[in-house]
Scaffold this motif. Structure first.
Motif, short mmCIF file in Angstrom:
data_model
loop_
_atom_site.label_atom_id
_atom_site.label_comp_id
_atom_site.label_asym_id
_atom_site.label_seq_id
_atom_site.Cartn_x
_atom_site.Cartn_y
_atom_site.Cartn_z
N GLY A 121 0.79 -1.22 0.00
CA GLY A 121 0.00 0.00 0.00
C GLY A 121 0.83 1.27 0.00
N GLN A 122 2.14 1.15 0.09
CA GLN A 122 3.00 2.33 0.10
C GLN A 122 3.54 2.59 -1.30
N THR A 123 3.74 3.86 -1.62
CA THR A 123 4.24 4.25 -2.92
C THR A 123 5.52 5.05 -2.79
N LEU A 124 6.56 4.59 -3.47
CA LEU A 124 7.83 5.32 -3.56
C LEU A 124 8.09 5.59 -5.03
N SER A 125 8.29 6.84 -5.36
CA SER A 125 8.59 7.22 -6.73
C SER A 125 10.02 7.72 -6.82
N GLU A 126 10.49 7.92 -8.04
CA GLU A 126 11.85 8.42 -8.22
C GLU A 126 12.00 9.76 -7.52
N GLY A 127 13.11 9.93 -6.82
CA GLY A 127 13.36 11.15 -6.06
C GLY A 127 13.16 10.93 -4.58
N PHE A 128 12.98 12.03 -3.84
CA PHE A 128 12.90 11.98 -2.39
C PHE A 128 11.48 11.67 -1.93
N PRO A 166 19.07 14.04 -1.20
CA PRO A 166 19.00 14.10 -2.67
C PRO A 166 20.28 14.66 -3.28
N GLY A 167 20.74 14.02 -4.34
CA GLY A 167 21.85 14.54 -5.11
C GLY A 167 23.22 14.43 -4.50
N SER A 168 23.37 13.65 -3.41
CA SER A 168 24.66 13.63 -2.72
C SER A 168 25.38 12.30 -2.76
#
Length: 733
Positions: A121-128, A166-168
């Motif tokens: 039920g959890q959603t993780l997309s590209e990015g933070f 992010p980005g590190s």
């Protein structure tokens, strides 16, 4: 009137609650009460949190009819209780029992995990973004996808550094270049993750389970199974997570890790490591403070209310330095949950382990973990001389990348590693123009054939003389030669004993002289006689090709040395060693440091390995052998040195591998701790006391090493200054 601080705390608590409910967390008991106490109660795994309370308010934790604990609400409106037994608890205001929460149920680390639907039920997309654990805590995560169409083989890095920033992440770039999706997750109480932080506490393992399952459930994850990656801290965390046996975990790759927090790094030999371990712990505490890593502030200023709310419990972080100083002995209640050697048998996925004997940070004791991995279907381990980053060296990286391809990506190993590894090696060591050594050729094979090919190789690889590869610049991260074995400890190793003689020699024959016919040798245990560490340069500079060391000879009278005659045959030692000493001192206790080295015919001396022991910690633990003295380090086993008498003290040499060539001599030195490691320094009790070591017929002090036959060694020794993390100096004798 509500104070601004009280209002801010309440807003943070409400934001946290909203984030939990929106993320689909399981319902939490105790968020409402018959008489509203004015704060939120959040039960967790062996913990319970109070949020949004009045700063300075006194609260007590009640179970049944009894008060379990009490505390004062901090300036952020929070309070946390740890190490709670599972069960139902109520929180009430001290002095006003009517102001109490509804019952809240604290769970246990061994309780069943949530249903698969909780993770799906959890959603993780590209990015933070954020994932949610079983107690409703949100952990910050950063998803970086490779180019092309998914789903992708996926790896997870999980630690208290900043993997979700992010980005590190260099690691994100590394793995996306290899064709993997990368997910960096900050552990509880660090970065933008919620909860309170204490190093390696059990709830982090449970959170790791939840993180693995939530990530694996994402539609962009190939096979809905993931691997774990990382060096040092994120390498160690893999062991903690894998013991919980997440069903969607495919494999782990712990690099540059520990086998036992107390014995391997924090209190080696029972002596506090103030050079690396204490500063590391202090830094972790600093970075786990509110906005402690710095990047969280940018997230909050940009409107991330979840990150803001997740700072609310940071003032409840225990004082790690107090925990360290208050536990100079091994305390099972504290030490066992942080001792991977005790739970490694529960790890049931393939493991790729690698590291260096002379690791200047974690210390190189990790090989003792290998034979504890009894439930893992495949255990591969590569060990070498070198530094903390040697686990990513060119001699290791190829087989490491193949492991991930075969056990996580389920594909024939690709050639991408040949492009990535040299760039990584140059960035770490500064040596350009390198390439991977010759690799296994999988061309034309099916996946099954490639897997069988990989699994047919002997799983234990020992890389020798890293830094001295033929035709390469001195100090390049490549071995000169290697040898593989079926298991660890090395099968077929023989025990070789050299006895300390009164004249400073190491002899194969036991001493025959009687005690009254010889005078024990002695020294003054002066830790100030030498620099505490052997390296004083920049942090990353120690990984360079040829860092400058300050490994000094022990001043006269401040230590003792023993040395063999020139060896008639080459001797290859692999494993731990033991230096068994008969010691006497009027102080009744002392700290001992023993160092093993090779003295070559050209008059140079090469560092090999060291060991440490506080004499009062000499009680041996079950499982000790001739080459592996293991100590209990329990307060109840403390043994003062007998007054006026000699006592046998066995000091473990940390694991190592060294080819002592014919013509070289093996040397040991004994002194007070210091000047044996680049970064390790010690809180020693030695203060100039006289230390005597007996070497007579009754008191047979000796060096014991495991010698391994059948290893082919190049005839000529390499330039000693080329060997990575093995300092070289002139030998005056």
């Amino acid at each position: 009137m509500t104070s601004p601080r009280r209002a801010a705390a309440a807003v943070a608590a409400l934001a946290l609650t909203a984030g939990v409910l929106a993320a689909g967390a399981p319902s939490v008991a105790g968020v409402a009460a018959a008489v509203d106490p004015g704060f939120l109660v959040r039960p967790s795994v062996n913990q319970l949190y109070v949020l949004g309370a009045t700063p300075g308010q006194g609260l007590e934790l009640v179970r049944g009819a009894g008060v379990v604990a009490s505390g004062t609400v901090d300036a952020a409106g929070s309070l946390a209780w740890r190490e709670l037994d599972p069960g139902s608890y109520t929180v009430r205001v001290i002095g006003d029992p009517a102001m109490a929460s509804a019952p809240a149920t604290v769970t246990d680390a061994d309780d069943p995990a949530p249903a698969a639907s909780f993770y799906a039920g959890q959603t993780l997309s590209e990015g933070f973004g954020y994932l949610t654990t079983r107690d409703g805590t949100t952990l910050s995560a950063n998803v970086v996808l490779p180019g092309g169409a998914g789903p992708f083989p996926t790896v997870v890095e999980y630690s208290g550094y900043d993997p979700s920033r992010p980005g590190s992440s260099v690691m994100a770039q590394l793995f996306t270049a290899l064709g993997y999706a990368y997910v960096g997750v900050n552990i509880r109480g660090t970065g933008c993750s919620g909860g309170s932080f204490r190093p390696f506490e059990p709830v982090q393992s449970v959170d790791g389970y939840d993180a693995i399952e939530a990530i694996a459930a994402q539609p962009w994850v190939k096979y809905h199974r993931v691997g774990m990656v990382g060096v040092s801290y994120p390498g160690i965390e893999q062991l903690y997570v894998a013991q919980t046996q997440p069903p969607s975990l495919a494999a782990i790759t712990p690099l540059s890790v520990i086998d036992d927090t107390y014995r391997s790094t924090l209190y080696p030999g029972g002596i506090l490591n103030t050079g690396f371990a204490v500063p590391w712990a202090k830094e972790r505490s600093t970075q786990a403070a509110p906005y402690g890593q710095g990047w969280e502030r940018g997230r909050v200023d940009g409107g991330d209310t979840t990150c803001q709310a997740n700072q609310a419990l940071r003032l409840q972080n225990p004082d790690v330095l107090d925990m360290i100083e208050d536990n100079p002995y091994y305390a099972p209640r504290i030490g066992d949950p942080m001792n991977p050697s005790l739970f490694a048998h529960r790890i049931d996925v393939p493991v790729f382990l690698a590291g260096a004997w002379q690791d200047e940070q974690t210390g190189g004791h990790f090989p003792q973990l290998i034979d504890d991995l009894t439930s893992s279907p495949r255990v591969y381990a590569t060990m070498t001389n070198g530094s903390h980053t040697e686990s990513l060296s060119l001699g290791i990286f190829g087989r490491y990348a193949d492991f991930l391809d075969l056990y996580v990506a389920r594909r024939v190993p690709t050639s991408a590693k040949a492009l990535v590894a040299p760039i990584l090696a140059q960035s770490l060591t500064g040596v350009p123009g390198l390439s991977l050594p010759r690799q296994t050729d999988y061309s034309g094979m099916s996946y099954g054939q490639a897997l069988r090919k990989y699994e047919s190789a002997k799983p234990i690889r020992i890389l020798f003389e890293e830094g001295a590869a033929a035709g390469k610049p001195a100090g390049a991260p490549l071995p000169r030669f290697e040898h593989s074995f079926r298991s660890w400890p090395i099968p077929g190793a023989s025990v070789k004993r050299w006895y300390l003689a009164p004249n400073g020699r190491l002899r194969s024959s036991a001493p025959s002289v009687r005690a009254r016919e010889t005078t024990p040798r002695s020294y003054r245990a002066d830790p100030k006689a030498l620099p505490a560490t052997t390296y004083a340069g920049s942090g990353g500079g120690i990984w360079a090709a040829q860092p400058k060391y300050r490994w000094r000879q022990i001043p006269h009278g401040k230590g003792l040395g023993w040395i063999t005659a020139p060896l008639k045959r080459t001797a290859v030692a692999i494993g731990t060693g033991s230096v068994d000493l008969w010691v006497r001192t009027p102080k009744r206790d002392t700290d001992l440091e023993v160092t093993l080295s090779e003295v070559r015919p050209d008059g140079t001396e090469v560092y090999v390995q060291s060991g440490w022991l506080r004499a009062s910690h000499r009680k041996l633990a079950p499982g000790s052998t001739a080459i592996s003295p293991q100590h209990t380090h329990l307060r109840s086993d403390r043994l003062r040195l007998p007054k006026g008498e000699f006592a046998k003290v066995r000091v473990e040499l940390f694991p190592f591998a060294q080819a002592f060539r014919a013509g070289s001599r093996i040397r040991i030195t004994v002194d007070a701790p210091g000047n044996a490691r680049p970064l390790w320094a010690f809180d020693t009790i030695s203060r100039g006391e006289k230390v005597e070591i007996a070497t007579d017929r009754k008191h047979r002090s000796r060096l014991v090493l495991p010698l391994v036959p059948g290893v082919r060694v190049p005839a000529k020794a390499p330039e000693c200054a080329a060997l990575r993390s093995q300092p070289c100096r002139s030998y005056p004798g």
